[in-house]
Design a protein around this motif. Sequence first.
Motif, PDB file in Angstrom:
ATOM      1  N   LEU A   1      -0.116  -5.638   0.967  1.00  0.00           N
ATOM      2  CA  LEU A   1      -1.585  -5.865   0.604  1.00  0.00           C
ATOM      3  C   LEU A   1      -1.924  -7.151   0.071  1.00  0.00           C
ATOM      4  CD1 LEU A   1      -2.948  -2.430  -1.114  1.00  0.00           C
ATOM      5  CD2 LEU A   1      -3.524  -3.540   1.136  1.00  0.00           C
TER       6      LEU A   1
ATOM      7  N   THR B   1      -1.379   5.645  -4.507  1.00  0.00           N
ATOM      8  CA  THR B   1      -2.344   6.254  -3.555  1.00  0.00           C
ATOM      9  C   THR B   1      -2.727   5.273  -2.603  1.00  0.00           C
ATOM     10  OG1 THR B   1      -4.108   5.521  -5.148  1.00  0.00           O
ATOM     11  CG2 THR B   1      -3.267   7.829  -5.506  1.00  0.00           C
ATOM     12  N   TYR B   2      -3.174   5.689  -1.314  1.00  0.00           N
ATOM     13  CA  TYR B   2      -3.499   4.779  -0.445  1.00  0.00           C
ATOM     14  C   TYR B   2      -4.901   4.262  -0.473  1.00  0.00           C
ATOM     15  CZ  TYR B   2      -4.138   2.794   4.098  1.00  0.00           C
ATOM     16  OH  TYR B   2      -4.632   2.052   5.396  1.00  0.00           O
ATOM     17  N   VAL B   3      -5.134   2.794  -0.269  1.00  0.00           N
ATOM     18  CA  VAL B   3      -6.214   2.244  -0.675  1.00  0.00           C
ATOM     19  C   VAL B   3      -6.504   1.716   0.850  1.00  0.00           C
ATOM     20  CG1 VAL B   3      -6.316   1.497  -2.947  1.00  0.00           C
ATOM     21  CG2 VAL B   3      -5.275   0.105  -1.306  1.00  0.00           C
ATOM     22  N   THR B   4      -7.765   1.546   1.246  1.00  0.00           N
ATOM     23  CA  THR B   4      -8.261   0.849   2.481  1.00  0.00           C
ATOM     24  C   THR B   4      -8.450  -0.314   2.119  1.00  0.00           C
ATOM     25  OG1 THR B   4      -9.598   3.065   3.109  1.00  0.00           O
ATOM     26  CG2 THR B   4     -10.018   1.275   4.426  1.00  0.00           C
ATOM     27  N   PRO B   5      -7.721  -1.030   3.203  1.00  0.00           N
ATOM     28  CA  PRO B   5      -7.560  -2.643   3.061  1.00  0.00           C
ATOM     29  C   PRO B   5      -9.091  -3.100   3.455  1.00  0.00           C
ATOM     30  CG  PRO B   5      -5.618  -2.057   4.415  1.00  0.00           C
ATOM     31  CD  PRO B   5      -6.590  -0.688   4.104  1.00  0.00           C
TER      32      PRO B   5
ATOM     33  N   VAL C   1       4.896  -0.605  -5.078  1.00  0.00           N
ATOM     34  CA  VAL C   1       4.000   0.141  -3.940  1.00  0.00           C
ATOM     35  C   VAL C   1       3.080   1.177  -4.766  1.00  0.00           C
ATOM     36  CG1 VAL C   1       5.796   2.236  -3.898  1.00  0.00           C
ATOM     37  CG2 VAL C   1       4.176   1.655  -2.063  1.00  0.00           C
ATOM     38  N   LEU C   2       1.824   0.924  -4.114  1.00  0.00           N
ATOM     39  CA  LEU C   2       0.660   1.774  -4.965  1.00  0.00           C
ATOM     40  C   LEU C   2       1.133   3.483  -4.652  1.00  0.00           C
ATOM     41  CD1 LEU C   2      -2.277  -0.198  -3.875  1.00  0.00           C
ATOM     42  CD2 LEU C   2      -1.172  -0.125  -5.839  1.00  0.00           C
TER      43      LEU C   2
ATOM     44  N   ASN D   1       0.747  -1.128  -0.019  1.00  0.00           N
ATOM     45  CA  ASN D   1      -0.015   0.038   0.065  1.00  0.00           C
ATOM     46  C   ASN D   1       1.069   1.213   0.007  1.00  0.00           C
ATOM     47  OD1 ASN D   1      -2.335   1.468  -0.051  1.00  0.00           O
ATOM     48  ND2 ASN D   1      -3.112   0.370   1.874  1.00  0.00           N
ATOM     49  N   ALA D   2       0.367   2.225  -0.154  1.00  0.00           N
ATOM     50  CA  ALA D   2       0.880   3.695  -0.171  1.00  0.00           C
ATOM     51  C   ALA D   2       1.778   3.950   1.104  1.00  0.00           C
ATOM     52  CB  ALA D   2       0.029   4.730  -0.518  1.00  0.00           C
TER      53      ALA D   2
ATOM     54  N   GLU E   1       2.428  -0.887   3.749  1.00  0.00           N
ATOM     55  CA  GLU E   1       2.103  -1.991   4.143  1.00  0.00           C
ATOM     56  C   GLU E   1       1.788  -3.250   3.217  1.00  0.00           C
ATOM     57  OE1 GLU E   1      -1.363   0.404   4.338  1.00  0.00           O
ATOM     58  OE2 GLU E   1       0.584   0.753   5.206  1.00  0.00           O
TER      59      GLU E   1
END
Length: 162
Positions: free
Chosen positions: A9, A53-57, A50-51, A3-4, A7
């Motif tokens: 994913l 933009t942050y995505v909510t897991p 690594v992405l 993730n951005a 962590e």
Amino acid sequence: MLNAGYEPLSVVSFRRAIVLVLSGKATVVADEPVPVRAQTVQMNSPSVIVLTTYVTPPRRRRVAVSRRGILRRDRHRCGYCGGYANTIDHVLPRSRGGQNTWENLVACCRECNNRKGDHTPAEMGWRLRVTPAQPRTSTWFIPDSEKYEPQWAEFLSYARVA
């Protein structure tokens, strides 16, 4: 794939990683020196991305019970003798009301499973080497993460570096 916030994913296919990088949705953090060539692009093979933009897991409250999950949780070790396990066993047999739950299933070698039959471990004079429980770690939700590549070790907090 990270993730951005770096962590873990998921584990994605090579093709999916290339598509994410080329579309600008991810950047390469670690790569292998094997080139990937297209008509207009050349790059090294991505190993960790690594992405941008942050995505909510996704929140998963309960892990579904499965044979594969029980063997993975117990690391293919028999709950009775500690040998290599390739089957699963109901601690309290199903014929006596035992359910298919994380707390009632253990990995078991074929020999112990056959010898135990329709008995409880106490009746056999056996002790469980582990206390069966539902997995709780967040890394449990990452498919195929137990088969990690050496380049991933610094990004996986639970990885054992050999």
